[in-house]
Design an enzyme around this catalytic site. Structure first.
Site, PDB file in Angstrom:
ATOM      1  N   SER A 140       1.068   1.162  -9.630  1.00  0.00           N
ATOM      2  CA  SER A 140       2.114   1.857  -9.649  1.00  0.00           C
ATOM      3  C   SER A 140       3.350   1.132  -8.773  1.00  0.00           C
ATOM      4  CB  SER A 140       2.479   2.852  -7.619  1.00  0.00           C
ATOM      5  OG  SER A 140       1.223   1.488  -7.055  1.00  0.00           O
ATOM      6  N   HIS A 170      -5.173   6.110  -9.915  1.00  0.00           N
ATOM      7  CA  HIS A 170      -4.530   5.193  -9.069  1.00  0.00           C
ATOM      8  C   HIS A 170      -4.687   6.551  -7.984  1.00  0.00           C
ATOM      9  CE1 HIS A 170      -2.843   2.412  -7.946  1.00  0.00           C
ATOM     10  NE2 HIS A 170      -1.461   2.357  -7.869  1.00  0.00           N
ATOM     11  N   HIS A 216     -14.308  -1.352  -7.470  1.00  0.00           N
ATOM     12  CA  HIS A 216     -12.952  -1.570  -7.226  1.00  0.00           C
ATOM     13  C   HIS A 216     -12.359  -2.051  -9.027  1.00  0.00           C
ATOM     14  CE1 HIS A 216      -9.452  -3.529  -6.243  1.00  0.00           C
ATOM     15  NE2 HIS A 216      -9.296  -2.405  -4.901  1.00  0.00           N
ATOM     16  N   ASP A 271     -10.712   4.339  -0.716  1.00  0.00           N
ATOM     17  CA  ASP A 271     -10.241   5.517  -0.502  1.00  0.00           C
ATOM     18  C   ASP A 271     -11.945   6.148  -0.593  1.00  0.00           C
ATOM     19  OD1 ASP A 271      -8.060   5.618  -1.795  1.00  0.00           O
ATOM     20  OD2 ASP A 271      -9.023   5.420  -3.901  1.00  0.00           O
TER      21      ASP A 271
END
Length: 301
Positions: A140, A170, A216, A271
């Site tokens: 982003s 994402h 990650h 997340d």
């Protein structure tokens, strides 16, 4: 936010003046609200959020990066609240309250049914700060900067960043992870042990199914943001069924994943727990989790 903009922590006076400035800049015009409420409700709310950013730029943009930066940061809480309330079919978004703080205002404007606004504000504040990260390598931020390099204005650049954030690889990962935790709860039940969860993970891997919330691209240890979320969840929502499962996954997941030498990071990322924590605090609306991520990431970028 002051720290990100200025590179040092604010004094009491600086913080007081900065709060006043954001509050003074924070109200959307009725024209922006009217056009948001004319958007189609079909599709993922990230589509509405990206469109709302463009609408805001068309109506209120100054064509000056510094002014537009401050205005956008200040207006994001009301903009995002308007998008969510409208998409959800909840009540009209109330006006900004100059007596409330940044996230308290956002939580107050969200017309979430049957929720403790105080509890939710605590979790939303933590969620907000933990998602300000804006390193140039994430999709982003990279996309927003790439579009800005063509001298597109602030609002078009940030809207492009939010289109990048919207994808399942994402920003939408938090939504997928919550669905995964719910599916594990459904399969093993509320009285599950860590062994039960470990067996389920092994079965999923044997069936070549995805295990969400681990790994990650950069980190090689448990995500520090996740650690803070786990601590908050244990302190305030330990008995919530989804929190119990998320904590068992935190224990069983790395143990199983470490056995595969091809996995460079077997530890939970943010997340893995963020959606569960929001749900425990009363915001059980996963379709809006990426929009909440966007509220933060826009500020970071």
């Amino acid at each position: 936010i002051f720290l990100l903009m200025h590179g040092h922590e604010a004094s009491d006076l600086e913080l007081s003046e900065f709060k006043k400035e954001l509050t003074a800049r924070g109200r959307l015009s009725q024209a922006v609200i009217k056009h948001i409420q004319m958007l189609p409700r079909q599709g993922h709310p990230m589509k509405l959020f990206s469109a709302a950013l463009l609408i805001l730029g068309m109506i209120e943009g100054r064509g000056d990066y510094k002014e537009d930066c401050l205005n956008l940061i200040a207006k994001l809480p009301q903009l995002v609240a308007c998008v969510i309330n409208y998409h959800a079919g909840w009540e009209q978004t109330p006006a900004l309250d100059s007596e409330l703080g940044y996230i308290e205002n956002f939580t107050n404007m969200l017309q979430v049914p049957k929720v403790s606004k105080k509890e939710l504000a605590e979790v939303m504040r933590l969620f907000n700060v933990m998602h300000f990260d804006h390193g140039g390598g994430n999709l982003s931020t990279f996309t927003g900067k790439a579009v800005a390099s063509g001298l597109e204005d602030m609002f078009g650049s940030i809207a492009s960043a939010m289109c990048a954030l919207a994808g399942p690889r994402h920003g939408r990962a938090n939504q997928d992870c919550l669905e995964f935790v719910k599916s594990v709860l459904h399969n093993v039940g509320e009285s599950a042990t860590v062994d039960d969860v470990e067996k389920l993970i092994r079965k999923k891997l044997e069936n070549r199914e995805l295990v969400f919330g681990f790994g990650h691209a950069v980190l090689r240890a448990e995500d520090a943001r996740a650690t803070l979320f786990y601590e908050h969840a244990k302190e305030h929502y330990r008995e919530h069924p989804l929190v119990k499962i998320a904590l068992l996954l935190r224990e069983a997941g790395p143990k199983v994943l470490k056995e595969n030498p091809k996995i460079s990071n077997p530890y939970p990322n943010i997340d893995a727990i963020s959606g569960t924590l929001l749900t425990a605090a009363g915001f059980d609306f996963p379709e809006y989790y990426t929009v909440l991520f966007g509220l933060s990431r826009c500020v970071g970028i």
